[in-house]
Design an enzyme around this catalytic site. Structure first.
Site, PDB file in Angstrom:
ATOM      1  N   HIS A 184       3.828   7.902 -27.322  1.00 35.71           N
ATOM      2  CA  HIS A 184       3.454   7.210 -26.836  1.00 35.71           C
ATOM      3  C   HIS A 184       2.717   6.781 -25.434  1.00 35.71           C
ATOM      4  O   HIS A 184       2.725   7.730 -25.119  1.00 35.71           O
ATOM      5  CB  HIS A 184       4.472   5.514 -26.701  1.00 35.71           C
ATOM      6  CG  HIS A 184       4.471   4.344 -26.528  1.00 35.71           C
ATOM      7  ND1 HIS A 184       3.783   3.722 -25.728  1.00 35.71           N
ATOM      8  CD2 HIS A 184       5.116   3.053 -27.660  1.00 35.71           C
ATOM      9  CE1 HIS A 184       3.839   2.143 -25.651  1.00 35.71           C
ATOM     10  NE2 HIS A 184       4.320   2.183 -27.095  1.00 35.71           N
ATOM     11  N   ARG A 230      -2.101   5.226 -31.621  1.00 39.99           N
ATOM     12  CA  ARG A 230      -1.662   5.902 -30.242  1.00 39.99           C
ATOM     13  C   ARG A 230      -2.108   7.098 -29.997  1.00 39.99           C
ATOM     14  O   ARG A 230      -1.749   7.577 -29.391  1.00 39.99           O
ATOM     15  CB  ARG A 230       0.084   6.065 -31.020  1.00 39.99           C
ATOM     16  CG  ARG A 230       0.352   4.216 -30.291  1.00 39.99           C
ATOM     17  CD  ARG A 230       1.875   4.360 -31.002  1.00 39.99           C
ATOM     18  NE  ARG A 230       2.358   3.158 -30.535  1.00 39.99           N
ATOM     19  CZ  ARG A 230       3.438   2.426 -30.890  1.00 39.99           C
ATOM     20  NH1 ARG A 230       5.077   3.055 -31.402  1.00 39.99           N
ATOM     21  NH2 ARG A 230       3.838   1.363 -30.501  1.00 39.99           N
ATOM     22  N   HIS A 291       7.765   9.619 -28.392  1.00 40.34           N
ATOM     23  CA  HIS A 291       8.160   8.315 -29.206  1.00 40.34           C
ATOM     24  C   HIS A 291       8.614   7.922 -30.251  1.00 40.34           C
ATOM     25  O   HIS A 291       9.728   7.851 -30.765  1.00 40.34           O
ATOM     26  CB  HIS A 291       6.762   6.645 -29.203  1.00 40.34           C
ATOM     27  CG  HIS A 291       7.391   6.360 -29.315  1.00 40.34           C
ATOM     28  ND1 HIS A 291       8.425   4.917 -28.173  1.00 40.34           N
ATOM     29  CD2 HIS A 291       6.878   4.511 -29.920  1.00 40.34           C
ATOM     30  CE1 HIS A 291       8.627   4.125 -28.351  1.00 40.34           C
ATOM     31  NE2 HIS A 291       7.889   3.871 -29.996  1.00 40.34           N
TER      32      HIS A 291
HETATM   33  C1  LIG Z   1      11.818   1.697 -25.899  1.00 43.71           C
HETATM   34  C2  LIG Z   1      11.964   2.050 -27.756  1.00 43.71           C
HETATM   35  C3  LIG Z   1      10.846   0.270 -28.142  1.00 43.71           C
HETATM   36  C4  LIG Z   1      10.698   0.792 -29.880  1.00 43.71           C
HETATM   37  N1  LIG Z   1      10.225  -0.531 -30.213  1.00 43.71           N
HETATM   38  C5  LIG Z   1      10.054  -0.875 -31.902  1.00 43.71           C
HETATM   39  C6  LIG Z   1       9.568  -1.631 -32.110  1.00 43.71           C
HETATM   40  O1  LIG Z   1       8.658  -2.604 -31.621  1.00 43.71           O
HETATM   41  N2  LIG Z   1       9.290  -1.737 -33.089  1.00 43.71           N
HETATM   42  C7  LIG Z   1       9.630  -1.048 -33.518  1.00 43.71           C
HETATM   43  O2  LIG Z   1       9.560  -1.075 -35.290  1.00 43.71           O
HETATM   44  N3  LIG Z   1      10.154  -0.027 -33.433  1.00 43.71           N
HETATM   45  C8  LIG Z   1      10.117   0.724 -32.295  1.00 43.71           C
HETATM   46  N4  LIG Z   1      10.939   1.699 -31.812  1.00 43.71           N
HETATM   47  C9  LIG Z   1      11.751   2.635 -32.713  1.00 43.71           C
HETATM   48  C10 LIG Z   1      12.488   2.254 -33.258  1.00 43.71           C
HETATM   49  O3  LIG Z   1      13.420   1.500 -32.294  1.00 43.71           O
HETATM   50  C11 LIG Z   1      13.223   3.577 -33.919  1.00 43.71           C
HETATM   51  O4  LIG Z   1      12.400   3.968 -34.871  1.00 43.71           O
HETATM   52  C12 LIG Z   1      14.567   2.432 -34.531  1.00 43.71           C
HETATM   53  O5  LIG Z   1      15.335   2.034 -33.786  1.00 43.71           O
HETATM   54  C13 LIG Z   1      15.209   3.840 -35.334  1.00 43.71           C
HETATM   55  O6  LIG Z   1      16.238   3.572 -36.463  1.00 43.71           O
HETATM   56  P1  LIG Z   1      17.515   4.195 -36.213  1.00 43.71           P
HETATM   57  O7  LIG Z   1      18.410   3.137 -37.110  1.00 43.71           O
HETATM   58  O8  LIG Z   1      17.451   5.242 -37.385  1.00 43.71           O
HETATM   59  O9  LIG Z   1      18.223   4.834 -35.404  1.00 43.71           O
HETATM   60  P2  LIG Z   1      18.842   4.258 -33.539  1.00 43.71           P
HETATM   61  O10 LIG Z   1      18.507   2.766 -33.844  1.00 43.71           O
HETATM   62  O11 LIG Z   1      18.002   5.578 -32.846  1.00 43.71           O
HETATM   63  O12 LIG Z   1      20.481   5.077 -33.773  1.00 43.71           O
HETATM   64  C14 LIG Z   1      20.922   6.075 -34.668  1.00 43.71           C
HETATM   65  C15 LIG Z   1      22.752   6.535 -33.764  1.00 43.71           C
HETATM   66  O13 LIG Z   1      23.041   6.848 -34.283  1.00 43.71           O
HETATM   67  C16 LIG Z   1      24.184   7.070 -33.339  1.00 43.71           C
HETATM   68  N5  LIG Z   1      24.128   9.171 -33.554  1.00 43.71           N
HETATM   69  C17 LIG Z   1      23.145   9.186 -33.586  1.00 43.71           C
HETATM   70  N6  LIG Z   1      23.746  11.064 -33.194  1.00 43.71           N
HETATM   71  C18 LIG Z   1      24.991  10.606 -34.038  1.00 43.71           C
HETATM   72  C19 LIG Z   1      25.591  11.315 -34.775  1.00 43.71           C
HETATM   73  N7  LIG Z   1      25.825  13.477 -34.948  1.00 43.71           N
HETATM   74  N8  LIG Z   1      26.559  10.940 -34.842  1.00 43.71           N
HETATM   75  C20 LIG Z   1      27.255  10.096 -35.215  1.00 43.71           C
HETATM   76  N9  LIG Z   1      26.080   9.662 -34.735  1.00 43.71           N
HETATM   77  C21 LIG Z   1      25.007   9.699 -34.124  1.00 43.71           C
HETATM   78  C22 LIG Z   1      23.570   7.057 -32.337  1.00 43.71           C
HETATM   79  O14 LIG Z   1      24.254   6.446 -30.880  1.00 43.71           O
HETATM   80  C23 LIG Z   1      22.757   5.417 -32.608  1.00 43.71           C
HETATM   81  O15 LIG Z   1      23.529   4.665 -32.608  1.00 43.71           O
HETATM   82  C24 LIG Z   1      11.228   1.579 -30.825  1.00 43.71           C
HETATM   83  C25 LIG Z   1      11.950   2.995 -29.804  1.00 43.71           C
HETATM   84  C26 LIG Z   1      12.105   2.799 -28.491  1.00 43.71           C
HETATM   85  C27 LIG Z   1      12.942   4.508 -28.327  1.00 43.71           C
END
Ligand SMILES: Cc1cc2nc3c(=O)[nH]c(=O)nc-3n(C[C@H](O)[C@H](O)[C@H](O)COP(=O)(O)OP(=O)(O)OC[C@H]3O[C@@H](n4cnc5c(N)ncnc54)[C@H](O)[C@@H]3O)c2cc1C
Length: 497
Positions: A184, A230, A291
């Site tokens: 990012h 980006r 990012h």
């Molecule tokens: C600052 C920021 C802003 C963003 N803004 C946007 C946006 O505006 N729009 C958009 O589309 N995307 C955005 N993104 C990207 C998006 O947020 C992520 O891609 C998305 O949240 C991923 O979702 P997920 O459920 O895969 O993982 P996460 O939301 O990261 O959740 C993963 C979960 O798994 C848990 N976990 C990890 N490892 C383990 C393990 N070994 N055992 C048990 N639990 C575990 C973690 O604790 C966490 O609770 C942003 C990302 C960031 C960092």
């Protein structure tokens, strides 16, 4: 109040354009079927969020949509500048309401439990309240998020240690396109402050990206200036900083009317204020940071991995939606659209469980202090090595040196008693280490595997494309319009899977 019919009408206006924008951003590596699935199912996914009570911003009876980089029109829904939080708080409340869902808070997934004769995934090992146990399951879904913590500069939270990819790798699942990391362009750059993300939407709303002298240098690198994709903007900043010998560039929000800044970016205002920056009067210092990880565990549109009974979703998965570069805001949408598929999950029957791997040795107690110290030191060194060798600009020689270093760390860690303990190869009658200490060890082992896989994939792809930029191969090469697939320890080029 916006009625469901109006919402669907509003959201259905541009699936074709959304598909085209996604494929263009993906630089030749999006899987068309996966993208089509995303854009066609997006309105229904958003509709279900609205029905559950997520409050997106609206204006004169319509959902408010903003423009982000590489989108051909404003289409990104938002809840001020904390959209993810707005979604997660509603979904978390829904999960907690359900009596049929048992939440094991702070449980940490370690390794897959595979059926030795059929290769099916039949459960997982967990670190829970400081103890390791096996949990049998008819389906295991990895949803562990990204791996930004493998880099020294990242917008990702501390839990983003690539655990899902490392777990799947150790279990032998196919992984795809791990070299593609999105950097990012604009993370807050203030000594002592975390790399807080200054959203793309700020530039979409009219903020200028300027250097020390106030020059809008992004136009020197790309005609779309600060709204270029980006990777282009991140590289422009990286190169401009090298040229000017400065440590950061700046985001100037002052071209946006003050009222609009207050309404759209309350969280950014507040965080900047905490670090002594008044966004209404001064520029925000920013630098690029890791990012989003486009690559991950290879999955199909039903979230199935190559291991029967194992599924992956979200940033840990590689559905093929993002290709070599994710279109801004497609990740939360991907989570929603693909997660809805689990309502139709086909639960595999397993006739009987094979026993989990047995501990080979039993020891009364262990002194792991020295090993844990080394692991903590590695946790500091690894992200710096990765930022320098597999960050925004990569080069074969540098990548190879890093692979040698990381391989040596992996061999060293493989011999540690704590590693054997976490992999359930050894058992202790009594263990004097907290859940937290053991979790950090497990995460570091995962980070080392993730680093190794990113480095090897980045060295393998001798071209530049999307989030992967090689200074020694700066051009996109049509021969490389293919995926990189990791199969156990081998890398392959894969055109169609
Ligand atoms: C600052 C920021 C802003 C963003 N803004 C946007 C946006 O505006 N729009 C958009 O589309 N995307 C955005 N993104 C990207 C998006 O947020 C992520 O891609 C998305 O949240 C991923 O979702 P997920 O459920 O895969 O993982 P996460 O939301 O990261 O959740 C993963 C979960 O798994 C848990 N976990 C990890 N490892 C383990 C393990 N070994 N055992 C048990 N639990 C575990 C973690 O604790 C966490 O609770 C942003 C990302 C960031 C960092």
């Amino acid at each position: 109040m916006i009625g469901p019919k109006e919402v669907l009408q509003q959201l259905w206006t541009s699936p074709q354009l959304h598909q085209e924008d996604t494929i263009r951003a993906g630089a030749g590596l999006c899987e068309p079927e996966a993208v089509k699935f995303l854009v066609e199912n997006a309105p229904a996914a958003i509709q279900s969020l609205l029905e559950m009570g997520v409050e997106f911003d609206s204006h004169t009876g319509k959902l408010a949509m903003t423009l982000e980089a590489a989108h051909s029109r404003p289409r990104v829904l938002h809840a001020a500048d904390t959209t993810g939080r707005a979604i997660i708080s509603v979904l978390t409340a829904k999960v907690l309401e359900r009596p049929n869902i048992q939440v094991l808070s702070q449980a940490f997934a370690l390794n897959l439990w595979l059926n030795r004769s059929t290769g099916h995934c039949q459960g997982i090992s967990l670190l829970y309240q400081g103890k390791i146990s096996w949990i049998a399951a008819r389906a295991v879904i990895l949803a562990t998020g990204g791996g930004g913590q493998v880099f020294a500069q990242t917008t990702n939270p501390t839990v983003s240690t690539g655990d899902g990819v490392a777990i799947a790798f150790r279990g032998g699942a196919l992984l795809r396109d791990l070299e593609f990391v999105q950097f990012h362009p604009t993370a807050l750059s203030k000594p002592g402050a975390p790399r807080f993300l200054i959203s793309e939407a700020v530039r979409g709303e009219g903020a200028h990206l300027v250097d020390e002298k106030g020059h809008r240098f992004a136009f020197d690198y790309h005609p779309a200036g600060e709204l270029a994709p980006r990777d282009v903007v991140s590289r422009a900043i990286f190169n401009h900083l090298q040229k000017t010998a400065n440590t950061c560039v700046y985001l100037d929000l002052r071209p946006i009317p003050a009222q609009r800044i207050s309404y759209r970016f309350p969280n950014i205002i507040q965080v900047c204020q905490q670090w002594g920056i008044n966004v209404f009067q001064e520029r925000i210092p920013v630098t690029p940071a890791a990012h989003y990880w486009m690559g991950g565990i290879l999955t199909d549109t039903a979230n199935r991995t190559s291991i029967p009974g194992l599924y992956a979703i979200g940033e840990t998965a590689s559905t093929g939606v993002h290709g070599a570069n994710r279109l801004a805001s497609n990740s939360l949408l991907e989570c929603l659209v693909y997660a809805a598929q689990f309502s139709q999950i086909e639960l595999l029957e397993y006739p009987h469980l094979t026993a989990p791997p047995r501990e080979r040795k039993e020891q009364e107690t262990a002194n792991l202090d020295h090993e844990i110290e080394q692991i903590l030191a590695l946790r500091q060194q690894l992200p710096t090595l990765m930022w320098q060798s597999a960050g925004i600009c990569r080069h074969q020689g540098v990548l190879e040196q890093a692979i040698a270093q990381v391989s040596s760390w992996r061999s060293q860690l493989a011999e540690f008693t704590v590693t054997h303990y976490l992999n359930k190869l050894v058992k202790f009658t009594y263990i004097n280490y907290s859940h937290e200490e053991l979790r950090i060890c497990a995460e570091t082992l995962n980070l080392v595997d993730v680093a190794y896989l990113i480095l090897r994939s980045a060295a393998f792809r001798t071209e530049s494309r999307g989030g992967h930029y090689r200074t020694d191969y700066p051009k996109t090469d049509p021969h490389w319009q293919c995926h990189t697939v990791v199969n156990n320890n081998n890398l392959h080029m894969a055109w169609a899977l």
